[in-house]
Scaffold this active site. Structure first.
Site, PDB file in Angstrom:
ATOM      1  N   ASP A  93     -67.240 109.243 159.747  1.00 32.67           N
ATOM      2  CA  ASP A  93     -68.188 109.942 160.613  1.00 32.67           C
ATOM      3  C   ASP A  93     -68.220 111.400 160.166  1.00 32.67           C
ATOM      4  OD1 ASP A  93     -70.032 110.444 162.574  1.00 32.67           O
ATOM      5  OD2 ASP A  93     -68.807 109.766 164.260  1.00 32.67           O
ATOM      6  N   ASP A 128     -75.948 113.776 162.348  1.00 31.57           N
ATOM      7  CA  ASP A 128     -77.032 113.499 163.290  1.00 31.57           C
ATOM      8  C   ASP A 128     -76.843 114.353 164.530  1.00 31.57           C
ATOM      9  OD1 ASP A 128     -74.679 111.745 163.446  1.00 31.57           O
ATOM     10  OD2 ASP A 128     -75.605 110.962 165.265  1.00 31.57           O
ATOM     11  N   CYS A 279     -51.182  88.894 179.435  1.00 32.26           N
ATOM     12  CA  CYS A 279     -51.680  88.881 178.060  1.00 32.26           C
ATOM     13  C   CYS A 279     -50.712  88.089 177.194  1.00 32.26           C
ATOM     14  CB  CYS A 279     -51.805  90.317 177.557  1.00 32.26           C
ATOM     15  SG  CYS A 279     -52.185  90.441 175.815  1.00 32.26           S
ATOM     16  N   CYS A 281     -50.522  88.425 173.823  1.00 29.52           N
ATOM     17  CA  CYS A 281     -50.324  89.023 172.494  1.00 29.52           C
ATOM     18  C   CYS A 281     -48.825  89.149 172.204  1.00 29.52           C
ATOM     19  CB  CYS A 281     -51.049  90.375 172.397  1.00 29.52           C
ATOM     20  SG  CYS A 281     -50.105  91.803 172.969  1.00 29.52           S
ATOM     21  N   CYS A 284     -46.895  91.736 174.363  1.00 28.35           N
ATOM     22  CA  CYS A 284     -46.652  91.369 175.762  1.00 28.35           C
ATOM     23  C   CYS A 284     -45.717  90.168 175.882  1.00 28.35           C
ATOM     24  CB  CYS A 284     -47.975  91.089 176.476  1.00 28.35           C
ATOM     25  SG  CYS A 284     -49.002  92.566 176.523  1.00 28.35           S
TER      26      CYS A 284
HETATM   27  N1  GUN Z   1     -69.627 108.994 167.800  1.00 25.42           N
HETATM   28  C1  GUN Z   1     -70.012 108.697 169.052  1.00 25.42           C
HETATM   29  N2  GUN Z   1     -71.324 108.977 169.240  1.00 25.42           N
HETATM   30  C2  GUN Z   1     -71.775 109.456 168.066  1.00 25.42           C
HETATM   31  C3  GUN Z   1     -73.074 109.901 167.623  1.00 25.42           C
HETATM   32  O1  GUN Z   1     -74.065 109.908 168.356  1.00 25.42           O
HETATM   33  N3  GUN Z   1     -73.147 110.302 166.311  1.00 25.42           N
HETATM   34  C4  GUN Z   1     -72.061 110.299 165.464  1.00 25.42           C
HETATM   35  N4  GUN Z   1     -72.239 110.698 164.203  1.00 25.42           N
HETATM   36  N5  GUN Z   1     -70.852 109.895 165.861  1.00 25.42           N
HETATM   37  C5  GUN Z   1     -70.726 109.471 167.153  1.00 25.42           C
HETATM   38 ZN    ZN Z   2     -50.733  92.180 175.139  1.00 23.49          ZN
END
Ligand code: GUN
Ligand code: ZN
Length: 484
Positions: A93, A128, A279, A281, A284
């Protein structure tokens, strides 16, 4: 250039698909959960997660790496895969989320995109602009255009052996989300995250979330791989999948663990209120609640087990065509989730475009089942049937044949069952004897559909005490006989 995302099977708008990633033999099998890796936090490392959970793909934040001299130089020399010590697709990201949280970031689009390329990210995200859901339309409109130009600019800065993510913004405006989806698609990005939905999910505004995703999906078209940015809690994964989201990233496992919260597929417990662990897993099975309460790492591992198990459950449900039954169960976890499910069912033309015709067994398990796409589809088909003469429409136990030319069985919620089709999907549904009003109301919609083209017929409905809200919707020309 769009890679060949291949859909193998679908249910609702959900699909099982394969997303090829250059440089990897195996495609990402979707729906896929991308655990969020914070490279500053080593409580549970990326390599630990890969060992224990075998994820398809990870996501980390290039901006966080870029801001730290140490992480940055290691990432530039060893790549993001070396930094995280993993050998699987990594999405990065861009810092947009920090931009939304803190108002500004100290890097531009070209710079952070080039950096993601330089560290070998497999899925690169431009900066963005995440427009909050309640921002004015003019702001949403302007920011979505900026977002589109940043996707286009990113395309220029990365080589073709990386996938480009093309975020879809547009705030809370359906037509803007729709347009953003269309324009993002035109950029030729490879995956399409739907952005700025975290505030909706945090506020449990699942009905609004449904509208936003449906609008974006309509713009993107059915063959675009779609990512839901920040889809955190496993209780909403089934809804996200049914909307046609193929990828979800989740930091919830770690964020909730830090707050001492224990995830389940139907909700959350605080560790100080839980004595018995519901759970299966490995965490747990081997530890008690007191131990988990005092150990953030164990809690995070449990949270991830639950999240991955839910994704597997969803994939299996898509495979066998029982996602709506799973959705039905999950939507009982919280009234706001039920609102989201009901909203999804109202998007009948959207669902109809994606839903597959034949599944396993249709189980009628709630009033919502009456509004599933299979029921609407049956009604649309009935409009093409015609009947003539004196026609008796009667439930399976009711027989008044002698006086009629033809008898059609009525099976709520579908309504009239065309002769010979009573054992075919979806009319072969498992339906309880004790039905809710919605089933009868939908059966009447079916009768209306049949009567639509049957102008030469005289229809009589023989029923055993159907609710007035259903009978009131019958066309006047249809006679009714109540049978005890
Ligand atoms: N992570 C959570 N929401 C967003 C978003 O709108 N854009 C980006 N790039 N990362 C995010
Ligand atoms: Zn668990």
């Amino acid at each position: 250039m769009t890679v060949g995302f291949e859909v193998r099977q679908s249910d609702g708008a959900a699909r099982l698909g394969d997303l090829p990633v250059p440089g990897f033999d195996q495609p990402i099998e979707t729906p896929a959960l991308l655990p969020v890796i914070n490279p500053n936090i080593t409580m549970l490392s990326a390599a630990d997660i890969v060992d224990e959970f075998d994820p398809e793909v990870l996501i980390t934040n290039a901006y966080v790496i870029y801001q730290s001299d140490e992480l940055k130089s290691k990432a530039l020399s060893e790549g993001v895969h070396g930094l995280l010590d993993v050998d699987l697709p990594v999405m990065t990201d861009s810092g947009s989320f920090q931009l939304a949280e803190y108002g500004s970031i100290s890097v531009g689009n070209d710079e952070i995109v080039t950096f993601q390329s330089a560290i070998g990210s497999n899925i690169v995200t431009p900066v963005d602009l995440p427009t909050p859901p309640d921002a004015p339309r003019s702001v949403a409109n302007e920011e979505l255009s900026t977002t589109i130009s940043r996707i286009e600019a990113a395309r220029e800065h990365i080589d073709t052996d990386r996938l480009l993510s093309g975020p879809v913004q547009g705030g809370g405006y359906h037509e803007l989300r729709h347009r953003a989806g269309m324009r993002a698609r035109q950029t030729g990005a490879d995956i399409y995250p739907i952005g700025a939905v975290v505030p909706l999910m945090e506020a449990y505004r699942f009905d609004t979330l449904v509208d936003v995703v449906v609008a974006a999906k309509r713009g993107l078209g059915p063959d675009a791989p779609v990512h839901l940015f920040g889809a955190g809690h496993p209780m909403m994964f089934a809804l996200a999948a049914a909307l046609g989201c193929d990828l979800f990233d989740s930091a919830a496992y770690a964020l909730y663990a830090r707050d001492g919260r224990y995830l389940t597929p139907t909700g959350t417990y605080r560790m100080d209120e839980i004595d018995f662990l519901p759970c299966a897993c490995p965490i747990c099975a081997q530890h008690d609640a007191v131990t988990l309460a005092g150990n953030e790492r164990l809690l995070a591992r449990h949270n991830l087990h639950v999240s991955f198990a839910e994704v597997r459950r969803i994939k299996q449900a898509i495979r066998q065509g029982s996602l709506f039954e799973l959705l039905d169960i999950r939507s009982r976890s919280h009234p706001d989730l039920l609102d989201g499910y009901r909203r999804l069912l109202q998007h009948d033309t959207f669902l109809e475009r994606h839903d597959r015709a034949i599944k396993s067994t249709f189980m009628y398990v709630s009033a919502e089942s009456a509004h599933r796409p299979e029921v609407n589809r049956h009604h649309w088909r009935l409009r093409d049937w015609t009947v003539e003469g004196d026609v008796l429409l009667a439930s399976s136990g009711i027989h008044l044949e002698d006086r009629y030319d033809v008898r059609w069985e009525i099976r709520p919620p579908f309504g009239p069952v065309p002769p010979g089709l009573d054992h075919t999907y979806p009319l072969s549904a498992e339906i309880p004897d004790r039905l809710d009003t919605a089933a009868y109301e939908q059966a009447v919609e079916g009768i209306r559909a049949l009567s639509h083209g049957s102008t030469d017929a005289h229809l009589t409905l023989a029923h055993g005490d159907w609710p007035a809200t259903a009978l009131d919707r019958l066309p006047d020309a249809i006679e009714t006989v109540r049978v005890e």
